[in-house]
Design an enzyme around this catalytic site. Structure first.
Site, PDB file in Angstrom:
ATOM      1  N   LYS A  53      93.728 -11.695  20.988  1.00 50.47           N
ATOM      2  CA  LYS A  53      93.707 -12.731  19.958  1.00 50.47           C
ATOM      3  C   LYS A  53      92.842 -12.281  18.778  1.00 50.47           C
ATOM      4  O   LYS A  53      93.240 -12.368  17.632  1.00 50.47           O
ATOM      5  CB  LYS A  53      93.173 -14.031  20.575  1.00 50.47           C
ATOM      6  CG  LYS A  53      93.119 -15.195  19.619  1.00 50.47           C
ATOM      7  CD  LYS A  53      92.730 -16.474  20.342  1.00 50.47           C
ATOM      8  CE  LYS A  53      92.484 -17.587  19.325  1.00 50.47           C
ATOM      9  NZ  LYS A  53      92.105 -18.851  19.944  1.00 50.47           N
TER      10      LYS A  53
ATOM     11  N   GLU B 286      86.507  -4.330  25.543  1.00 53.56           N
ATOM     12  CA  GLU B 286      87.269  -3.722  26.644  1.00 53.56           C
ATOM     13  C   GLU B 286      88.672  -3.337  26.179  1.00 53.56           C
ATOM     14  O   GLU B 286      89.156  -2.225  26.430  1.00 53.56           O
ATOM     15  CB  GLU B 286      87.388  -4.704  27.823  1.00 53.56           C
ATOM     16  CG  GLU B 286      86.086  -5.034  28.516  1.00 53.56           C
ATOM     17  CD  GLU B 286      85.336  -6.202  27.870  1.00 53.56           C
ATOM     18  OE1 GLU B 286      85.592  -6.513  26.683  1.00 53.56           O
ATOM     19  OE2 GLU B 286      84.478  -6.793  28.559  1.00 53.56           O
TER      20      GLU B 286
ATOM     21  N   GLY C  61      92.878 -18.607  24.137  1.00 56.68           N
ATOM     22  CA  GLY C  61      93.239 -17.406  24.898  1.00 56.68           C
ATOM     23  C   GLY C  61      93.827 -17.732  26.260  1.00 56.68           C
ATOM     24  O   GLY C  61      94.865 -17.200  26.668  1.00 56.68           O
ATOM     25  N   ARG C  62      93.185 -18.643  26.986  1.00 55.31           N
ATOM     26  CA  ARG C  62      93.642 -18.949  28.352  1.00 55.31           C
ATOM     27  C   ARG C  62      94.858 -19.853  28.369  1.00 55.31           C
ATOM     28  O   ARG C  62      95.364 -20.189  29.433  1.00 55.31           O
ATOM     29  CB  ARG C  62      92.487 -19.532  29.167  1.00 55.31           C
ATOM     30  CG  ARG C  62      91.805 -20.733  28.528  1.00 55.31           C
ATOM     31  CD  ARG C  62      90.475 -21.042  29.208  1.00 55.31           C
ATOM     32  NE  ARG C  62      89.707 -22.067  28.516  1.00 55.31           N
ATOM     33  CZ  ARG C  62      88.890 -21.845  27.488  1.00 55.31           C
ATOM     34  NH1 ARG C  62      88.753 -20.621  27.004  1.00 55.31           N
ATOM     35  NH2 ARG C  62      88.205 -22.828  26.944  1.00 55.31           N
TER      36      ARG C  62
ATOM     37  N   GLU D   5      86.675 -21.321  32.636  1.00 51.34           N
ATOM     38  CA  GLU D   5      86.317 -21.070  31.238  1.00 51.34           C
ATOM     39  C   GLU D   5      86.461 -22.362  30.421  1.00 51.34           C
ATOM     40  O   GLU D   5      85.785 -22.565  29.428  1.00 51.34           O
ATOM     41  CB  GLU D   5      87.182 -19.951  30.637  1.00 51.34           C
ATOM     42  CG  GLU D   5      86.530 -19.296  29.425  1.00 51.34           C
ATOM     43  CD  GLU D   5      87.289 -18.082  28.890  1.00 51.34           C
ATOM     44  OE1 GLU D   5      88.489 -18.208  28.611  1.00 51.34           O
ATOM     45  OE2 GLU D   5      86.677 -17.012  28.752  1.00 51.34           O
TER      46      GLU D   5
ATOM     47  N   HIS E 130      93.431 -15.761  58.224  1.00 53.84           N
ATOM     48  CA  HIS E 130      92.776 -14.807  59.123  1.00 53.84           C
ATOM     49  C   HIS E 130      91.497 -14.263  58.506  1.00 53.84           C
ATOM     50  O   HIS E 130      91.006 -13.212  58.907  1.00 53.84           O
ATOM     51  CB  HIS E 130      93.754 -13.680  59.464  1.00 53.84           C
ATOM     52  CG  HIS E 130      94.980 -14.207  60.144  1.00 53.84           C
ATOM     53  ND1 HIS E 130      95.033 -14.428  61.504  1.00 53.84           N
ATOM     54  CD2 HIS E 130      96.144 -14.648  59.639  1.00 53.84           C
ATOM     55  CE1 HIS E 130      96.213 -14.952  61.811  1.00 53.84           C
ATOM     56  NE2 HIS E 130      96.908 -15.101  60.697  1.00 53.84           N
TER      57      HIS E 130
ATOM     58  N   LYS F 267      78.071 -10.399  26.129  1.00 54.08           N
ATOM     59  CA  LYS F 267      78.657  -9.429  25.188  1.00 54.08           C
ATOM     60  C   LYS F 267      77.581  -8.892  24.253  1.00 54.08           C
ATOM     61  O   LYS F 267      77.495  -7.689  24.000  1.00 54.08           O
ATOM     62  CB  LYS F 267      79.744 -10.099  24.331  1.00 54.08           C
ATOM     63  CG  LYS F 267      81.002 -10.480  25.077  1.00 54.08           C
ATOM     64  CD  LYS F 267      82.016 -11.048  24.092  1.00 54.08           C
ATOM     65  CE  LYS F 267      83.165 -11.716  24.797  1.00 54.08           C
ATOM     66  NZ  LYS F 267      84.110 -12.378  23.896  1.00 54.08           N
TER      67      LYS F 267
END
Ligand code: F6P
Length: 545
Positions: free
Chosen positions: A206, A212, A267-268, A353, A384, A512
């Protein structure tokens, strides 16, 4: 404005909680054969059963009062009409516009956004068809066989989850990769499986500033140029999805190969936008459109359905009930669908978030808990592994079970066994096993006396553990779209009730900033600065001190 805990409905719920918290769902089911009918709803091909919850009709009514007193219908309308409900960033919240198949105008700052939404959808259609048909040719004349999406957070989790979920609809001639982590091992492994002549990189960010993503994008760029030896190759092998035209240009991607979205898409919440380009490429635009239609159908339900039948509202209220009144601090997603294996990670970002906030809309500290820790995994495997805690641990963990009635890959008895396990687990969470039942079971195996008494407490299951079960006929694009939108709106409603802004994410900033301080120190470009002794010690260890 009264704080949430001062609301009349909140106080009524508090008193009601004292009355029913020790009641057992098992008893309600045994005396009320209609419970499932009253506390389940259908939405197209989806069945949502919320009867296995620690609630009565009165509980639901009180929770609905809370929704009314918190002005949930007003807030829903504010979102759909483009109000700047993300007040800390002065932004509208309009992922619903991206899937607005009615095409009714949605106005932001005096402008209908639908023509722009439709323009980008058309651009996505043309591009995805070119890739899928082979009309888009790589720099050396070969068609694209591998697509690598480089993004992180919302620019990764949504498209990755949906591409996995809709793999039965995917183009078998295309291999999809998603690179997110800045850990060089991630991109190294992916690149080792790619042929530069047949690989397309989608740089999805965005902001187009995320460390990253830009690090991975530069590595991919260097790798491609090293192999193809010509800057002109970039135009054939890199496209960008972003709101930031300048940064895309500065990276060297032709803005003709840029797919735009807008600051009113969080973003999400962005998989419905051009961030969904890898989905459109992989499953085709018709299936991407069906995904949008499924989301839109849930939007209409959310906007138009009265609160007592409004599915996102009901799921949201149940979450508030456990978090705030039963002190449940997490929520587990139990997914009995291999194709939805990444859904828990996707929902983790969506929920945590959005609602991991401790300052309310008036800028004051909240006075009770907000969003839960969201976690989960594939149910069949979890049985399990971590289910022991869910059955007999000291935490109350509300759960969502998800399962398709029909498998995409029918083989032998597998699907019946999978479904039987899914249904059995929610039954076991609810009923548990009483001491009398455990005693009878041990006795039937020939055990008695001191040996039986010693083992007995370990064999008892308290039960009364709440769960929602979501069954769907088959995981089609449309069903998936509706499920995702259901959870998006659930998270929004909870944010309304907690009086927080679900659409900003200031909490991700500090790490950040500090990483940018530490990076030159780690690289030895400047001496370690003013840190606590722990951080200094860790920097020193990394530098071999
Ligand atoms: O750091 C958090 C975050 O901003 C998320 O909200 C977002 O989904 C992700 O990073 C990626 O951001 P971008 O798409 O701008 O690279």
């Amino acid at each position: 404005m009264p704080s949430t805990t001062q609301l009349t409905a909140w106080q009524a719920l508090s008193a009601h909680h004292n009355v029913i918290s020790s009641a057992h769902m098992r008893d309600w089911f045994s005396t009320d054969s209609d419970r499932f009918n009253r506390f389940s709803r259908r939405f197209g091909d989806i069945l949502i059963d919320f009867s296995k919850h620690r609630m009565t009709d009165e509980t639901l009514n009180l929770l609905l009062d809370l929704a009314r007193e918190s002005a949930v219908p007003v807030w829903i309308e504010r979102m759909f009409s483009g109000a700047q409900i993300n007040h800390t960033e002065h932004r509208s919240v309009l992922h619903v516009a991206l899937r607005n198949r009615s095409n009714q105008p949605i106005v932001v700052d005096g402008q209908d956004v639908m023509p722009e939404v439709n323009r980008v959808l058309e651009q996505m259609r043309r591009f995805s068809e070119q890739i899928r048909s082979g009309a888009w040719i790589g720099f050396t004349g070969q068609r694209i066989r591998t697509v690598v999406n480089i993004g992180i957070g919302g620019s990764d989790l949504g498209p990755k989850m949906v591409c996995e979920a809709l793999a039965p609809y995917g183009d078998a001639n295309l291999t999809m990769h998603f690179v997110s982590s800045v850990d060089g091992s991630h991109i190294s492994h992916v690149l080792s499986e790619c042929n530069p002549e047949t690989t397309l990189f989608i740089i999805a960010s965005k902001t187009f500033t995320t460390q990253e993503t830009m690090t991975n994008a530069n590595t991919a760029r260097g790798w491609l140029l090293a192999a193809l030896g010509d800057e002109a190759a970039i135009a054939k092998h890199f496209v960008a999805v972003s709101t930031n035209t300048e940064k895309v240009r500065a990276f060297g991607i032709d803005t003709a190969n840029m797919f735009e979205f807008w600051d009113w898409v969080g973003g999400r919440y962005s998989l419905w936008s051009a961030i969904g380009l890898p989905i459109a490429v992989y499953v085709g635009m018709a299936n991407f459109t069906a995904l949008l239609e499924g989301g839109h159908a849930m939007d209409q339900h959310f906007r138009q359905t009265p609160l007592p039948d409004n599915l996102p509202v009901i799921l949201a209220l149940l979450g508030v009930w456990y978090g705030d009144f039963f002190a449940a601090d997490s929520h587990v997603m139990l997914v009995y669908d291999e194709y939805l294996r990444s859904l828990p990670a996707y929902l983790q970002q969506l929920d945590m978030e959005s609602n991991g906030k401790s300052i309310d809309r008036q800028g004051l500290p909240v006075t009770r808990v907000t969003g839960p820790v969201v976690w989960g995994g594939l149910g069949s495997n979890g049985q399990h592994a971590f289910y022991q805690l869910l059955h007999q641990g000291t935490h109350l963990v509300p759960s969502d079970f998800l399962a398709p009635v029909n498998s995409q890959d029918p083989i032998g008895d597998h699907h019946a066994i999978l479904l039987a396990n899914c249904l059995a687990q929610s039954e076991a969470f609810m009923t548990g096993k009483t001491e009398a039942e455990a005693r009878a079971e041990l006795a039937s195996k020939g055990m008695d006396g001191a040996e039986l008494e010693a083992l007995l407490p370990y064999k008892v299951f308290a039960g009364n553990r709440p769960s929602t079960t979501l069954l769907y006929q088959r995981l089609t694009p449309s069903v998936l779209g509706s499920l995702i939108a259901l959870y998006e709106h659930k998270v929004f409603v909870q944010g309304i009730i907690w009086n927080i802004n679900s659409f900003d994410q200031w909490g991700v900033e500090l790490g950040k900033q500090l990483a940018n301080n530490i990076l030159p120190e780690l690289k030895g470009e400047r001496p370690a600065g003013a840190h606590d002794s722990s951080t200094l010690g860790l920097i020193g260890y990394c530098r071999g001190a």
